[in-house]
Structures are given as C-alpha cells and as structure tokens.
Design a protein around this motif. Structure first.
Motif, short mmCIF file in Angstrom:
data_model
loop_
_atom_site.label_atom_id
_atom_site.label_comp_id
_atom_site.label_asym_id
_atom_site.label_seq_id
_atom_site.Cartn_x
_atom_site.Cartn_y
_atom_site.Cartn_z
N GLY A 1 0.81 -1.21 0.00
CA GLY A 1 0.00 0.00 0.00
C GLY A 1 0.84 1.26 0.00
O GLY A 1 0.51 2.25 -0.67
N LEU A 2 1.95 1.26 0.74
CA LEU A 2 2.83 2.42 0.75
C LEU A 2 3.44 2.67 -0.62
O LEU A 2 3.62 3.83 -1.02
CB LEU A 2 3.95 2.20 1.78
N ARG A 3 3.77 1.61 -1.34
CA ARG A 3 4.32 1.78 -2.69
C ARG A 3 3.28 2.41 -3.62
O ARG A 3 3.60 3.31 -4.40
CB ARG A 3 4.78 0.43 -3.24
N GLN A 4 2.05 1.93 -3.56
CA GLN A 4 0.99 2.52 -4.39
C GLN A 4 0.75 3.98 -4.02
O GLN A 4 0.54 4.83 -4.88
CB GLN A 4 -0.30 1.72 -4.21
N ALA A 5 0.79 4.27 -2.72
CA ALA A 5 0.53 5.63 -2.25
C ALA A 5 1.61 6.60 -2.71
O ALA A 5 1.33 7.79 -2.91
CB ALA A 5 0.42 5.64 -0.73
N LEU A 6 2.84 6.12 -2.88
CA LEU A 6 3.93 7.01 -3.28
C LEU A 6 3.68 7.61 -4.66
O LEU A 6 3.84 8.82 -4.87
CB LEU A 6 5.25 6.25 -3.26
N SER A 7 3.27 6.77 -5.62
CA SER A 7 2.99 7.28 -6.96
C SER A 7 1.78 8.21 -6.95
O SER A 7 1.77 9.24 -7.64
CB SER A 7 2.75 6.12 -7.93
N ILE A 8 0.76 7.86 -6.16
CA ILE A 8 -0.41 8.74 -6.04
C ILE A 8 -0.01 10.08 -5.43
O ILE A 8 -0.48 11.15 -5.85
CB ILE A 8 -1.50 8.07 -5.19
N GLY A 9 0.88 10.06 -4.45
CA GLY A 9 1.32 11.28 -3.80
C GLY A 9 2.03 12.22 -4.76
O GLY A 9 1.83 13.45 -4.70
N ILE A 10 2.87 11.68 -5.65
CA ILE A 10 3.56 12.53 -6.63
C ILE A 10 2.56 13.19 -7.56
O ILE A 10 2.67 14.39 -7.87
CB ILE A 10 4.59 11.68 -7.42
N ILE A 11 1.57 12.43 -8.01
CA ILE A 11 0.54 13.00 -8.89
C ILE A 11 -0.22 14.12 -8.18
O ILE A 11 -0.42 15.21 -8.74
CB ILE A 11 -0.43 11.90 -9.36
#
Length: 259
Positions: free
Chosen positions: A179-189
């Motif tokens: 989940g943290l990995r998925q959240a990282l890309s969402i956070g950049i966007i």
C-alpha cells in the motif's frame, strides 16, 4: 561483481532504449509542442539552476513528505483497528467505500475553503489521496494474520503492544508496504495537481507557468524532473523496504531453495 554489472545492465537497458527512441523520433521535429530532445537537454541546466531547485523542488518534496507521512500514520493506525475488529469493519466499510470513490482532485476546491491556499491545503490533498491504498492494504494484511499464530500468542500471554508490534504489524507489513508503494505514486501526482491551484512555487506551478508562457522546452524539462524525482523516490523506497522486510525476503528465498 559480475552479478552487480548484470543487474545494472538490466535496470538501465530499457531506459536507455526509450531515451534513444525519443532522441531519434524527435531529431528532425519542427513541431513547436514536440521539440527535439537535444533542445530540451540543452535547455535543462539553464532552467533547473540551484536557485530554482531550492525555490521549487524542495518545497514540493516537503509537501509530499508531510502528506505521505500523515497518510502512512493514519492509514496504518485506522487500518489496524478496522482489520482487527469485525464489528468496526462492518460499520466503517460502507463509509470507506463511499469516501475512497471520490477522486482527491475534486476535493481541492472544498479543502481550499477550509485550509486556505497555502501548504496546508496541498499537504491535505496529498494525504487524502495517499491514505486509501495504505488503509485498505493494512486492513487486508491484519485480517490475513494466521489465526493459529494469534491463538499461540494468546496462549503464551503475549498481548497488548507486544502482540500488536511483534505479531500483527509484522505479519501485515508486506501488505502494508504494498500500500505504501501505491501511495507514493499517487502522492507525486497529487503533489503536482495541488501545486497547479493558487500556488507560488513548486514543480507543478513551474510546469504550468512554462506552459502558459509557451516556453515549451522549459516545460518538457519540468516533466523530466518529475520523472527523475519519481525514479529517485522509488529507489529510496525499495532500499527502505528491503531493510525493513529483510526477514520476509529471506523466508521467500529459503522457500524457493527448498525442494
């Protein structure tokens, strides 16, 4: 040494191929919106000076870090509670499904009304989008804890914080890191999107300013900076993940070696 060199070649092969394809495809381009890559690279050092990095990149990184950290703490804490208790999960699930279906960019005007147009708004937007993959993966990870291990811990009198830390969170940690990995890309966007609204600095703000002034090569350099930033953060995340989940990767390696 050979293994490291082979791994480095595998990691860099596709980026190098894509880079060469972009260079060749744009070499003779006369399109204003699709400048040659050599023009973009020539413009890059003039645009992204040390002053611009300090004025735009560092604030963006701070907002991303703050929003991501808030989402990680809230997601893991709430996910642990919801995943541990069936009744809490039954009550919260409809509300969670409703809230996570709302795209975070849609909430920007609403968040601006309550948080203003400063960094608080941008951090809140990033946190509101990053929290969902962390929360949902934590819930599933906690639910998947082996009931035999839970019963064994109860038998040996392991309860409270010790049980939570050494059994529940440890067992759920591979799912939490997913989940943290998925959240990282969402956070950049969301970092970029939030900086396009009522901002005075940041990578997203700078890219939009270049676009509005028709500085197309400069705009493309901003896009490249975002890509490089994403790659750097991904590498850092993988290093942290391998260190924290060393026990998990060791178990998987042992399972593959066993007959």
């Amino acid at each position: 040494m050979k293994r490291i060199a082979r791994r480095l070649v595998l990691v860099l092969a596709l980026p190098a191929l894509l880079f060469a394809g972009w260079w060749l495809a744009s070499a003779n381009s006369t399109d204003v919106f699709w400048p040659p890559l050599r023009t973009i690279l020539k413009t890059f050092p003039d645009v992204w000076t040390a002053e611009r990095l300090r004025h735009d990149v560092l604030p963006s990184l701070w907002r991303l870090t703050a929003g991501y950290a808030l989402a990680a703490v809230a997601g893991v804490a709430l996910g642990t509670v919801i995943g541990s208790y069936r009744r809490v999960r039954a009550v919260c699930e409809p509300v969670l499904e409703f809230l996570r279906a709302i795209p975070p960019p849609v909430l920007i005007p609403v968040i601006m009304l309550f948080a203003g147009i400063g960094d608080t708004m941008k951090v809140t937007v990033i946190a509101s989008g990053c929290v969902w993959p962390i929360l949902l993966n934590t819930v599933e990870g906690v639910r998947a804890v082996d009931p035999v291990m839970l019963e064994t811990a109860r038998t040996y009198g392991i309860s409270g914080p010790s049980r939570l830390r050494h059994l529940v969170l440890r067992s759920a940690s591979p799912q939490i890191f997913a989940g943290l990995r998925q959240a990282l890309s969402i956070g950049i966007i969301l970092m970029v999107i939030s900086e396009m609204f009522a901002a005075s600095n940041g990578i997203g703000f700078t890219v939009v300013q270049f676009q509005r002034s028709f500085a197309v090569p400069d705009m493309w350099t901003g896009i490249i900076v975002l890509g490089l930033l994403g790659c750097l953060l991904s590498v850092v995340f993988q290093l942290v993940e391998r260190r924290v989940l060393a026990w998990y990767h060791g178990l998987r390696a042992s399972a593959r070696r066993s007959p």
